[in-house]
Design a protein around this motif. Structure first.
Motif, PDB file in Angstrom:
ATOM      1  N   ALA A  56       0.629  -0.869   0.180  1.00  0.00           N
ATOM      2  CA  ALA A  56      -0.065  -0.517  -0.174  1.00  0.00           C
ATOM      3  C   ALA A  56       0.498   1.446  -0.266  1.00  0.00           C
ATOM      4  O   ALA A  56       0.542   2.179  -0.258  1.00  0.00           O
ATOM      5  CB  ALA A  56      -1.538   0.012   0.606  1.00  0.00           C
ATOM      6  N   GLU A  57       2.279   1.242   0.733  1.00  0.00           N
ATOM      7  CA  GLU A  57       2.436   2.008   0.299  1.00  0.00           C
ATOM      8  C   GLU A  57       3.303   2.781  -1.140  1.00  0.00           C
ATOM      9  O   GLU A  57       3.885   3.482  -1.292  1.00  0.00           O
ATOM     10  CB  GLU A  57       4.018   2.456   1.407  1.00  0.00           C
ATOM     11  N   ALA A  58       3.408   1.716  -1.939  1.00  0.00           N
ATOM     12  CA  ALA A  58       4.188   1.781  -3.391  1.00  0.00           C
ATOM     13  C   ALA A  58       3.964   2.443  -4.198  1.00  0.00           C
ATOM     14  O   ALA A  58       2.372   2.773  -3.898  1.00  0.00           O
ATOM     15  CB  ALA A  58       4.274   0.672  -3.730  1.00  0.00           C
ATOM     16  N   PRO A  59       4.272   3.050  -4.759  1.00  0.00           N
ATOM     17  CA  PRO A  59       3.255   3.997  -5.967  1.00  0.00           C
ATOM     18  C   PRO A  59       2.277   3.362  -6.485  1.00  0.00           C
ATOM     19  O   PRO A  59       2.453   2.350  -7.184  1.00  0.00           O
ATOM     20  CB  PRO A  59       4.464   4.772  -6.832  1.00  0.00           C
ATOM     21  N   ASN A  60       0.885   3.927  -7.160  1.00  0.00           N
ATOM     22  CA  ASN A  60       0.337   3.358  -7.706  1.00  0.00           C
ATOM     23  C   ASN A  60       0.470   2.970  -9.298  1.00  0.00           C
ATOM     24  O   ASN A  60      -0.270   2.327  -9.566  1.00  0.00           O
ATOM     25  CB  ASN A  60      -0.969   4.294  -7.662  1.00  0.00           C
ATOM     26  N   ASP A  61       1.268   3.430  -9.986  1.00  0.00           N
ATOM     27  CA  ASP A  61       1.807   3.391 -11.508  1.00  0.00           C
ATOM     28  C   ASP A  61       2.450   2.170 -11.563  1.00  0.00           C
ATOM     29  O   ASP A  61       2.841   1.255 -11.912  1.00  0.00           O
ATOM     30  CB  ASP A  61       2.807   4.425 -12.234  1.00  0.00           C
ATOM     31  N   GLY A  62       3.864   2.375 -10.028  1.00  0.00           N
ATOM     32  CA  GLY A  62       3.915   0.779  -9.690  1.00  0.00           C
ATOM     33  C   GLY A  62       2.924  -0.463  -9.775  1.00  0.00           C
ATOM     34  O   GLY A  62       3.762  -2.037  -9.868  1.00  0.00           O
ATOM     35  N   ASP A  84      -8.306  -5.924  -3.225  1.00  0.00           N
ATOM     36  CA  ASP A  84      -7.607  -5.266  -2.504  1.00  0.00           C
ATOM     37  C   ASP A  84      -7.851  -3.799  -3.360  1.00  0.00           C
ATOM     38  O   ASP A  84      -8.152  -2.607  -2.624  1.00  0.00           O
ATOM     39  CB  ASP A  84      -7.012  -5.344  -1.468  1.00  0.00           C
ATOM     40  N   LEU A  85      -6.800  -3.973  -4.442  1.00  0.00           N
ATOM     41  CA  LEU A  85      -6.466  -2.945  -4.864  1.00  0.00           C
ATOM     42  C   LEU A  85      -8.088  -1.615  -5.504  1.00  0.00           C
ATOM     43  O   LEU A  85      -8.078  -1.280  -5.933  1.00  0.00           O
ATOM     44  CB  LEU A  85      -5.945  -3.162  -6.628  1.00  0.00           C
ATOM     45  N   LEU A  86      -9.483  -2.612  -5.886  1.00  0.00           N
ATOM     46  CA  LEU A  86     -10.273  -1.439  -6.075  1.00  0.00           C
ATOM     47  C   LEU A  86     -10.548  -1.066  -4.978  1.00  0.00           C
ATOM     48  O   LEU A  86     -11.328   0.197  -5.293  1.00  0.00           O
ATOM     49  CB  LEU A  86     -11.146  -3.287  -6.131  1.00  0.00           C
ATOM     50  N   GLU A  87     -10.340  -0.868  -3.781  1.00  0.00           N
ATOM     51  CA  GLU A  87     -10.395  -0.055  -2.717  1.00  0.00           C
ATOM     52  C   GLU A  87      -9.019   1.018  -2.408  1.00  0.00           C
ATOM     53  O   GLU A  87      -8.871   2.033  -1.668  1.00  0.00           O
ATOM     54  CB  GLU A  87     -10.650  -0.652  -1.507  1.00  0.00           C
ATOM     55  N   GLN A  88      -7.547   0.964  -3.510  1.00  0.00           N
ATOM     56  CA  GLN A  88      -6.711   1.850  -3.168  1.00  0.00           C
ATOM     57  C   GLN A  88      -6.960   3.082  -3.976  1.00  0.00           C
ATOM     58  O   GLN A  88      -8.167   3.319  -4.826  1.00  0.00           O
ATOM     59  CB  GLN A  88      -5.673   1.143  -3.738  1.00  0.00           C
ATOM     60  N   PRO A  89      -6.593   4.194  -4.384  1.00  0.00           N
ATOM     61  CA  PRO A  89      -6.415   5.421  -4.455  1.00  0.00           C
ATOM     62  C   PRO A  89      -6.320   4.913  -6.247  1.00  0.00           C
ATOM     63  O   PRO A  89      -4.944   3.842  -6.220  1.00  0.00           O
ATOM     64  CB  PRO A  89      -5.539   6.663  -4.106  1.00  0.00           C
ATOM     65  N   GLY A  90      -6.183   6.013  -7.227  1.00  0.00           N
ATOM     66  CA  GLY A  90      -5.705   5.421  -8.706  1.00  0.00           C
ATOM     67  C   GLY A  90      -7.088   4.602  -9.832  1.00  0.00           C
ATOM     68  O   GLY A  90      -7.220   3.852  -9.340  1.00  0.00           O
ATOM     69  N   GLU A  91      -7.366   6.353  -9.952  1.00  0.00           N
ATOM     70  CA  GLU A  91      -8.703   5.662 -10.847  1.00  0.00           C
ATOM     71  C   GLU A  91      -8.413   4.509 -12.387  1.00  0.00           C
ATOM     72  O   GLU A  91      -8.356   3.072 -11.803  1.00  0.00           O
ATOM     73  CB  GLU A  91      -8.696   6.270 -12.229  1.00  0.00           C
TER      74      GLU A  91
END
Length: 335
Positions: A56-62, A84-91
């Motif tokens: 969760a601390e890694a950049p979304n693009d990575g 879990d990624l469905l609930e993370q920031p980043g469209e």
């Protein structure tokens, strides 16, 4: 300033740790080149990529790059991490996670079902569209209910999102149509109007099979019934039992507006019932209508169904000097 291509000359032979470091970094060109370099080495880097995707601390693009690299070699045990990624920031991250789950997860997988249903209400359009497709592709329990609720109770501003929801609901077939029928019978006027409009847009085989129930709904206006019949005529040919029920309804409602009856004939024009006693009587009655819209629809129905017994009437329409251009054009194209 453009980056120098020789800056990444050694990336193809770099250690996995170096490439993963580039994925975690903020250097966009380096991340792009590292992704390309890792593609043929996913087997070697799999555990590290999984760790990156789950971090969760890694950049979304990575994390997105890791997801795309891992997706072709999908393993069912990755479902919780991708969910879990469905609930993370980043469209892009959420939308891609939904796409991957749609393509790879098990049918009605309980691990991702609840989160997909929740994420249908996401604030980003692309995410909502991807989630709607995933609900249908995975046949998620409750997916048709969620889509019908969104389409009939919510103001969906973007046409692209609404279209995606309608396509996904149509993919649920009879289940989705049954939910729309329930919404149309709810007694809530606005919800019922939207349910009818969505059913017509679905224009699928489920609509054809459910037509008798739609037509018997006393709360529908004649224009709504016409729209449903016209939409159904673009789907499959009605089964004999359905065709007979539609014909009976048309015969029993002689006061129904001409365009609705003409739309019904158009639907039935390729079924045997249209040339039975009831069908012929209805055709004769409609051919006497002095309504250009009805006459044009009748000409189309006779041409579509190759109803030779009524071709002389179409010839008359084509030759009639006082007929509207629309009627004459439809008659000529039907001959």
């Amino acid at each position: 300033m453009p980056f120098r291509s020789d800056r990444f000359a050694g990336f193809s032979k770099a250690k996995v740790e170096t490439l993963l470091g580039a994925l975690r970094g903020e250097d966009v060109p380096a991340r792009f080149v590292a992704t390309e370099a890792l593609a043929p080495r996913v087997g070697e880097a799999r555990e590290a990529l999984l760790g990156l995707m789950a971090d969760a601390e890694a950049p979304n693009d990575g994390r997105l790059a890791a997801l795309r690299l891992l997706a072709p070699g999908w393993k069912p045990e990755w479902t919780p991490v991708v969910t879990d990624l469905l609930e993370q920031p980043g469209e892009d991250l959420r939308a891609t996670a939904a796409d991957v789950l749609a393509a790879r997860a098990r049918r009605n997988d309980p691990i991702c079902a609840g989160v997909l249903l929740k994420t249908l209400g996401d604030g980003d359009a692309r995410v909502r569209m991807a989630v709607a497709a995933a609900l249908a592709r995975l046949e998620i329990d409750g997916g048709s209910d969620a889509l019908v609720n969104a389409l009939t109770l919510e103001e969906i501003a973007l046409p692209a999102v609404r279209d995606a929801f309608v396509r996904s609901l149509a993919a649920f077939g009879a289940q989705g149509m049954d939910r729309l029928l329930s919404a149309a019978e709810s007694g809530v006027r606005r919800q019922a109007e939207r349910a009818v409009a969505v059913a017509a847009e679905c224009a699928n085989n489920a609509l054809v099979e459910s037509l008798p129930r739609w037509l018997e709904n006393p709360n529908l206006a004649t224009g709504q019934r016409a729209a449903l019949l016209e939409a159904a005529s673009r789907a499959q040919v009605p089964a004999p039992a359905v065709a007979a029920k539609v014909l009976n309804w048309l015969v029993e409602h002689p006061d129904e507006a001409g365009p609705t009856r003409a739309a019904g004939v158009l639907l039935l024009s390729k079924t045997p019932v249209i040339m039975g006693e009831q069908g012929k009587a209805l055709m004769v009655a409609l051919l006497k209508e002095n309504d250009p819209a009805v006459s044009a629809a009748m000409a189309a129905a006779i041409g579509r169904g190759r109803l030779a017994a009524f071709v002389p009437e179409v010839v008359t329409m084509a030759r009639a000097g006082g007929a509207s251009p629309t009627v004459r054009a439809e008659a000529v194209s039907s001959l």
